[in-house]
Design an enzyme around this catalytic site. Structure first.
Site, PDB file in Angstrom:
ATOM      1  N   HIS A  67      16.250  63.425  74.460  1.00 52.21           N
ATOM      2  CA  HIS A  67      15.723  64.476  75.319  1.00 52.21           C
ATOM      3  C   HIS A  67      14.517  63.960  76.082  1.00 52.21           C
ATOM      4  CE1 HIS A  67      14.162  64.806  71.209  1.00 52.21           C
ATOM      5  NE2 HIS A  67      13.012  65.192  71.744  1.00 52.21           N
ATOM      6  N   CYS A 172       6.447  66.171  63.193  1.00 52.58           N
ATOM      7  CA  CYS A 172       6.821  64.818  63.604  1.00 52.58           C
ATOM      8  C   CYS A 172       5.956  64.379  64.787  1.00 52.58           C
ATOM      9  CB  CYS A 172       8.306  64.739  63.963  1.00 52.58           C
ATOM     10  SG  CYS A 172       8.772  65.714  65.415  1.00 52.58           S
TER      11      CYS A 172
END
Length: 637
Positions: A67, A172
């Site tokens: 992405h 993350c």
């Protein structure tokens, strides 16, 4: 947002053949461009590879979700490719992952914090369900793929057992796919094992699904799955926890949960007594507490700017004086002129806007930043100084907190509210109020403060210096110390340089006295205390008081009392002599930049000598009080 609305049959490709990941990326990017989702395919492809550098986008079970967010994306969307022959060299969390199903998301830069995460979170969560993912792999047509995406999530299979509550935090590096997939994995596995689960996501959208105080008190333990530092960890100081990477719950969720349960079984209440946690969210805090926290947050953020600006200005001044480069420093555009401008800009242009911005941030989180910065600039424009900056920060924070609660939207309008309404309207309101309403009275108050400071001479200055000295060493960098710091910086910004000069000298007292006491009477202190004392003098030269905190924690009343005794004397001496310092954060180098009634070597001797005198007094008090403590301990034994 409905997943099917973010793609189309023209962006779904089944049973395709590609040899490399790069070929897949180029193909999918080109198809997004052909469907009018991109204005520039090359720019978007660069965004895809930039994202790949942060962390892998291959997962397991043949899945990958590359992405990118870019201004070249015209509409949030994604493409799907299913490969006939899996790619074995696609970097993935599972080294053995052979990628056969790829979802590529294209997100507009302006929606990076809203639509981007809404799509990814939902898609990542759904695809972490192996049975749902398997249906994508077996779908025979693009129509079936669209139907799968359009399908509502079935939550009826979720099992919430009675064994207890497991908490988790996931985070993350990019704050996107892995964060949500790990959360989903922990939740489903915990449910299957008979536990309820509550997972907080700390991602690019901030903190989502924040764990509450009642959940902390109820929980059996918590899983911390992260690749970046976590916020608010003080909430979980007294419950069992497992700390791991964000990838582990995705790959081995049951193993991670079992590790936590083992930790729970071995948890010894006597050694880590659980305390009831009271949630400290903004709505629960009193107005007084919110203001206090806001001020301390703003000050903590400007300290690095002040130190950097002060040291750069110091270097420029020293170079000018040592090499006689006054003429060069006055030439606009010369390297020395620019160097001085950099230091001065950090102090003169950034300090107050950063103070205001992060005061607002403390109250309203990210939406408060831009209006806070705007309020700080407005305060500078009308010369309301440090006081105006603080007021602007508080006003911006409370205004944006109100707007967050009363002006919000979901779906495609979420980005509009977040990236337009909040910063534009918020900044406009704060700016207008500061410039035309409350800013000018504050500027008048600011000028009054300048006049009052200018009258502090003789006994008044002596008292001011003593009070500042006591405040500096009272909590060694804590709220009282920072209150003194704020006053001194405000005075400096208003043209009175005596308070900060006093502050800078006193900061060396605790550090010097600690080192001296440990050197003179080694037998009175433990090995750990002597190790601390051997280092604090160096921190003192840099103007850092916090190095004495570990020492003071063991015997706070005697140690802090000793520090205050010497600091009062140092503060009184410096303030009484009228020495000034117009460059903050320079540490020991401040002695070369002094101005006022004394200058040059005389001023330096007074300023540094006052610190030595105060340190000598504190050293004697440290030794006497330590001897007293040891005698009492001997008698009691």
């Amino acid at each position: 947002m409905n997943l099917a609305n973010a793609t189309s049959q023209a962006l779904i490709f089944l049973e395709r053949d590609f040899e490399t990941r790069e070929e897949v990326f180029e193909f999918m990017t080109q198809k997004l461009y052909e469907q009018g989702k991109l204005s520039d395919s090359k720019s978007f492809l660069e965004a895809i590879y930039d994202r790949e550098k942060i962390s892998v986008t291959g997962f397991e079970n043949g899945l990958a979700i590359p992405h990118g967010k870019s201004s070249a994306v015209l509409e949030a969307s994604f493409a799907v490719v299913r490969l006939r022959r899996p790619l074995s060299d696609y970097p993935s969390l599972d080294p053995n992952n052979k990628v056969s199903l790829i979802f590529m998301l294209a997100i507009p830069e302006s929606e990076a914090g809203s639509t981007h995460l809404d799509i990814l979170a939902k898609l990542a969560g759904r695809l972490s369900d192996s049975s749902y993912l398997e249906r994508f792999k077996k779908a025979k047509s693009t129509t079936e793929i669209i139907a799968l995406l359009d399908e509502k999530e079935d939550l009826s299979t979720s099992i919430e057992g009675e064994k207890g509550l497991i908490l988790g935090i996931t985070a993350c590096a990019a704050g996107i796919a892995h964060t949500y997939m790990a959360a989903e994995s922990i939740t489903k596995t915990a449910n299957q094992l008979g536990y309820k689960a509550r997972i907080e996501k700390q991602g690019a959208k901030g903190i989502e699904d924040r764990i509450t105080s009642s959940e902390v008190n109820e929980a059996v333990g918590i899983i911390l799955a992260h690749d970046v530092s976590l916020k608010g960890m003080e909430r979980f100081a007294n419950i069992p926890k497992i700390d791991t990477t964000v990838a582990e719950p995705i790959k081995h969720p049951e193993e991670i949960i079992n590790r936590l349960l083992t930790k729970v079984e071995n948890f010894v209440p006597g050694s880590e007594a659980r305390e009831e946690f009271t949630e400290e969210d903004e709505s629960a805090k009193s107005l007084k507490q919110q203001i206090k926290d806001s001020i301390l947050t703003g000050i903590s953020y400007i300290i690095p700017i002040i130190i950097a600006g002060g040291m750069i200005s110091t270097v420029a001044v020293l170079i000018t004086q040592i090499f006689g480069l006054q003429d060069l420093a006055a030439v606009e555009g010369s390297w020395l002129f620019l160097l001085k401008g950099l230091g001065g800009g950090l102090l003169g242009s950034l300090m107050i806007p950063v103070l205001s911005g992060y005061m607002a941030y403390s109250i309203a989180d990210k939406p408060g930043l831009t209006p806070g910065f705007a309020g700080g600039l407005a305060a500078m424009t009308i010369n309301s100084g440090f006081l105006g900056g603080m007021l602007a920060g508080l006003f911006a924070g409370f205004l944006m907190n109100w707007m967050k609660k009363n002006i919000n939207a979901n779906g495609v309008f979420s980005g509009f509210v977040t990236f337009w309404i909040y910063p534009v309207v918020g900044s406009l309101i704060v700016g207008v109020v500061m410039l035309f309403l409350i800013g000018k009275p504050v500027a008048a108050l600011n000028n009054g403060l300048i006049g009052w400071l200018d009258t502090l001479q003789g006994s008044n200055a002596l008292l001011l210096g003593a009070v500042l000295g006591a405040m500096v060493s009272f909590d060694l960098g804590g709220p009282v110390n920072k209150a003194a710091y704020a006053f001194c910086i405000a005075a400096m910004s208003n043209g009175n340089f005596i308070p900060y000069c006093t502050f800078a000298s006193v900061k060396m007292v605790s550090a010097f006295s600690l080192s001296a006491a440990c050197l003179i009477r080694k037998n009175l202190f433990t090995e750990q205390e002597k190790e601390i004392g051997n280092q604090t003098w160096l921190l003192g030269l840099a103007g850092i008081t916090e190095g004495a905190i570990p020492f003071a924690m063991g015997d706070p009343i005697r140690v802090i009392g000793s520090f205050i005794g010497g600091s009062i004397v140092t503060g009184a001496i410096v303030a009484y002599t009228g020495l000034g310092l117009n460059v903050p954060g320079a540490g020991i180098f401040s002695m070369f930049l002094l101005e006022g009634n004394y200058s040059g070597v005389t001023g330096a001797l007074i300023w540094f000598g006052a610190a030595i005198i105060g340190a000598a007094i504190s050293t004697i008090l440290l030794i006497v009080t330590r001897q007293q403590k040891l005698r009492k301990a001997t008698v009691s034994d």
